[in-house]
Design an enzyme around this catalytic site. Structure first.
Site, PDB file in Angstrom:
ATOM      1  N   LYS A  49       0.654  -1.131  -0.058  1.00 22.60           N
ATOM      2  CA  LYS A  49      -0.235  -0.103  -0.059  1.00 22.60           C
ATOM      3  C   LYS A  49       0.828   1.101   0.052  1.00 22.60           C
ATOM      4  CE  LYS A  49      -1.651   2.866   2.821  1.00 22.60           C
ATOM      5  NZ  LYS A  49      -1.480   4.093   1.992  1.00 22.60           N
ATOM      6  N   GLY A  98       7.298   5.291   7.761  1.00 25.43           N
ATOM      7  CA  GLY A  98       6.606   6.553   7.728  1.00 25.43           C
ATOM      8  C   GLY A  98       6.710   7.242   9.050  1.00 25.43           C
ATOM      9  N   SER A  99       5.937   8.158   9.578  1.00 23.37           N
ATOM     10  CA  SER A  99       6.079   8.910  10.752  1.00 23.37           C
ATOM     11  C   SER A  99       5.897   8.018  12.140  1.00 23.37           C
ATOM     12  CB  SER A  99       5.148   9.925  10.592  1.00 23.37           C
ATOM     13  OG  SER A  99       3.712   9.472  10.768  1.00 23.37           O
ATOM     14  N   THR A 153       2.422   7.756  12.843  1.00 22.66           N
ATOM     15  CA  THR A 153       1.671   6.572  12.342  1.00 22.66           C
ATOM     16  C   THR A 153       2.191   5.242  12.791  1.00 22.66           C
ATOM     17  OG1 THR A 153       1.194   8.080  10.683  1.00 22.66           O
ATOM     18  CG2 THR A 153       0.483   5.633  10.246  1.00 22.66           C
ATOM     19  N   GLY A 154       3.306   5.203  13.124  1.00 16.73           N
ATOM     20  CA  GLY A 154       3.835   3.701  13.472  1.00 16.73           C
ATOM     21  C   GLY A 154       3.409   3.567  14.811  1.00 16.73           C
ATOM     22  N   GLU A 176      10.182   1.611  10.407  1.00 14.58           N
ATOM     23  CA  GLU A 176      11.221   2.604  10.363  1.00 14.58           C
ATOM     24  C   GLU A 176      10.582   3.887  10.264  1.00 14.58           C
ATOM     25  OE1 GLU A 176      14.154   1.853   9.801  1.00 14.58           O
ATOM     26  OE2 GLU A 176      14.397   0.059   9.049  1.00 14.58           O
ATOM     27  N   CYS A 212      14.316  10.307   5.604  1.00 13.63           N
ATOM     28  CA  CYS A 212      14.181  10.253   6.722  1.00 13.63           C
ATOM     29  C   CYS A 212      15.733  10.452   7.512  1.00 13.63           C
ATOM     30  CB  CYS A 212      13.938   8.567   7.063  1.00 13.63           C
ATOM     31  SG  CYS A 212      14.789   7.518   6.155  1.00 13.63           S
ATOM     32  N   GLU A 218      11.286  17.406  13.781  1.00 13.39           N
ATOM     33  CA  GLU A 218      11.455  16.954  12.628  1.00 13.39           C
ATOM     34  C   GLU A 218      10.867  17.866  11.350  1.00 13.39           C
ATOM     35  OE1 GLU A 218       9.880  13.269  10.673  1.00 13.39           O
ATOM     36  OE2 GLU A 218      11.883  12.852   9.803  1.00 13.39           O
TER      37      GLU A 218
END
Ligand code: NAD
Length: 472
Positions: A169, A220-221, A224-225, A242, A276, A373
């Site tokens: 996705k 991702g962020s 969201t992780g 990651e 990242c 970030e």
């Protein structure tokens, strides 16, 4: 406007939930339509992957190597189309998009060359004990918008190599190059081994909670992780996370500016800073602070900002408006607190999401631009007097992806670098990654690694084979 399709069980199909538009960041306007899948289509993709797994896990390592090599050939053959598509959806300059495609092919070839080892733990006349690594099953790959093609490759190729089937996705901001990648892979593997689905709001969480998925590899962020981790608890999905980073770099006093400044600039502004493990906070000794700031600003001023497909452009737009607004907000906040903006610092007055490379001085820890970030084309410089204090401040972040130390005295630089709280510590470079070296973060930057043998083994589950040997 071109329409794209989902890939489910080897077939390209329209999205049952309609479509959404994909925006060209250089124009700030849609240029293609992406299908929106329904949850019923997600179920179809997962069961196709599950069905295919029964046979795919039995394929030999040689067969999988051969197929991956052919996929790499196709990626190289179709590099022009892929690179242009990446520019259209992501915004980066064409040369960088070619590197992304080239990297994708190289990582695919590396995955093809890897072996899943069997470890002989003990062998005696009485018993033989071996550690095997078996594929996990159905792997869901969820990817971000910054390096859409390459990160999809990083997830999918080792998963396939280890014998898993995949439901991919991509980010709904940059789904198209992943759909094309899925089509390339699908030419070579049995139906259902690779599936690509996209959807609207809530689609990601439908994946993370799906009982038919065994593992999630997520890039991702951090925010969201955390949601992924919560939702994955239902069937104890294996996770590789990651996540975000806020990488610090420390320049030791006495480092010749000319020797390192170009590389520091590139590490900070790689992909317009949307990387990242880009260098996101630069700690410079107070004796060289001005000199470094001016040298970095001079390189920033030389960049040719424009649309990625325009000839001669070295610096593209930010990928999306939300990110542009965050970057502007962080710079404005620093300015309001007395920081100096040496170059850049305002959105360009033209169509698209352009923000020129920006160097900010007079900032310190406690400013949002340093603590958060920025994930964009801004580099804050922080002056330090004492190296221990610089190290303490570099480590004061909740993030722990990468970090670097720069200096002529390599032993000293290495000694400081090894005390950084980060998954990767670089000396005299930053954001250097390669297929054979494990990469991943610690603290709130996630866990698990990609690349190398350790990265491959993340897509496996261990099985100990304990054989009692008959003694006659
Ligand atoms: P994001 O977290 O907003 O989105 C990432 C992906 O998750 C997208 O595909 C998105 O659609 C999906 N998603 C959103 N909500 C979800 C949910 N509830 N459940 C499941 N999936 C969901 O991140 P982004 O803005 O696309 O990417 C930028 C971030 O990614 C930055 O923080 C950056 O540092 C990080 N990143 C990390 C690495 C790394 O290797 N550590 C690499 C690249 C980017």
């Amino acid at each position: 406007m071109r329409n794209y399709e989902l890939l489910i069980n080897g077939d390209s199909v329209p999205g049952a939930a309609g479509h959404f538009e994909v925006i060209d960041p250089a124009m700030g306007a849609p240029f293609a339509r992406c299908p929106a899948g329904s949850t019923a289509q997600l179920d179809q993709a997962v069961s196709a992957a599950r069905d295919a797994f029964g046979q795919w896990k039995l394929s030999t390592h040689e067969q999988r190597c051969e197929l991956l090599s052919r996929i790499a050939d196709d990626i190289e053959r179709e590099a022009d189309e892929l690179a242009r598509l990446i520019v259209m959806e992501q915004g980066k300059p064409l040369a960088l998009a070619y590197s992304e495609v080239g990297g994708g092919a190289a990582w695919t070839r590396y995955a093809a060359s890897q072996e899943v080892p069997v470890e002989l733990v003990e062998e005696t006349p009485a018993q033989r004990i071996e550690l095997h690594h078996k594929p996990v099953g159905v792997v869901a790959s969820i990817t971000p918008w910054n390096w859409p093609f390459m990160i999809a490759v990083w997830h999918i190729m080792p998963a396939l190599r280890a014998g898993n089937c995949v439901v991919s996705k991509p980010s709904s901001l940059t789904p198209l190059s992943t759909i094309r990648l899925g089509e390339i892979i699908a030419r070579h593997v049995p139906k259902g081994v690779i599936n690509v689905v996209t959807g609207g709001q809530g689609f990601g969480s439908a994946i993370t909670a799906h009982p038919g998925i065994d593992k999630i590899v997520f890039t991702g962020s951090t925010e969201t992780g955390q949601r992924v981790m919560q939702a994955a608890a239902g069937n104890l999905k294996r996770l590789t996370l990651e996540l975000g980073g806020n990488d610090a770099a420390i320049v030791l006093s006495g480092t010749p500016v000319d020797a390192v400044v170009e590389e520091i600039f590139q590490a900070a502004f790689l992909n317009m800073g949307q990387t990242c493990a880009a260098l996101k906070r630069l700690y410079v000794h107070e004796s060289q602070y001005r000199e470094f700031a001016e040298a970095l600003a001079a390189i920033a001023e030389r960049q040719v900002v424009g649309a990625g497909l325009e000839e001669g452009v070295t610096f593209g737009p930010i990928q999306n408006l939300d990110q542009l607004e965050l970057v502007s907000e962080l710079v404005d906040d620093a300015r309001a607190q007395g920081a100096q903006v040496l170059c850049g610092g305002t959105r360009l007055e033209r169509r698209g999401f352009f923000y020129p490379p920006t160097i900010v001085t007079g900032v310190s820890d406690g400013h949002r631009l340093v603590d958060e970030e920025q994930f964009g084309p801004v580099l804050p410089l922080i002056a330090y007097r004492d190296i221990e204090d610089a190290l303490r401040r570099a480590n004061a972040s909740q993030m722990g992806l990468g970090g670097s130390v720069w200096g002529e005295d390599e032993a000293q630089a290495q000694a400081i670098a090894s005390r950084l709280e980060s998954g990767v510590a670089w000396v005299n470079c930053h954001a250097q990654i390669q297929p054979n070296t494990p990469f991943g973060g610690c603290k709130m930057s996630g866990f698990g690694v990609e690349f190398g043998l350790q990265g491959l083994l993340e897509f496996t589950t261990p099985q100990l084979l304990f054989v009692r040997q008959r003694t006659n």
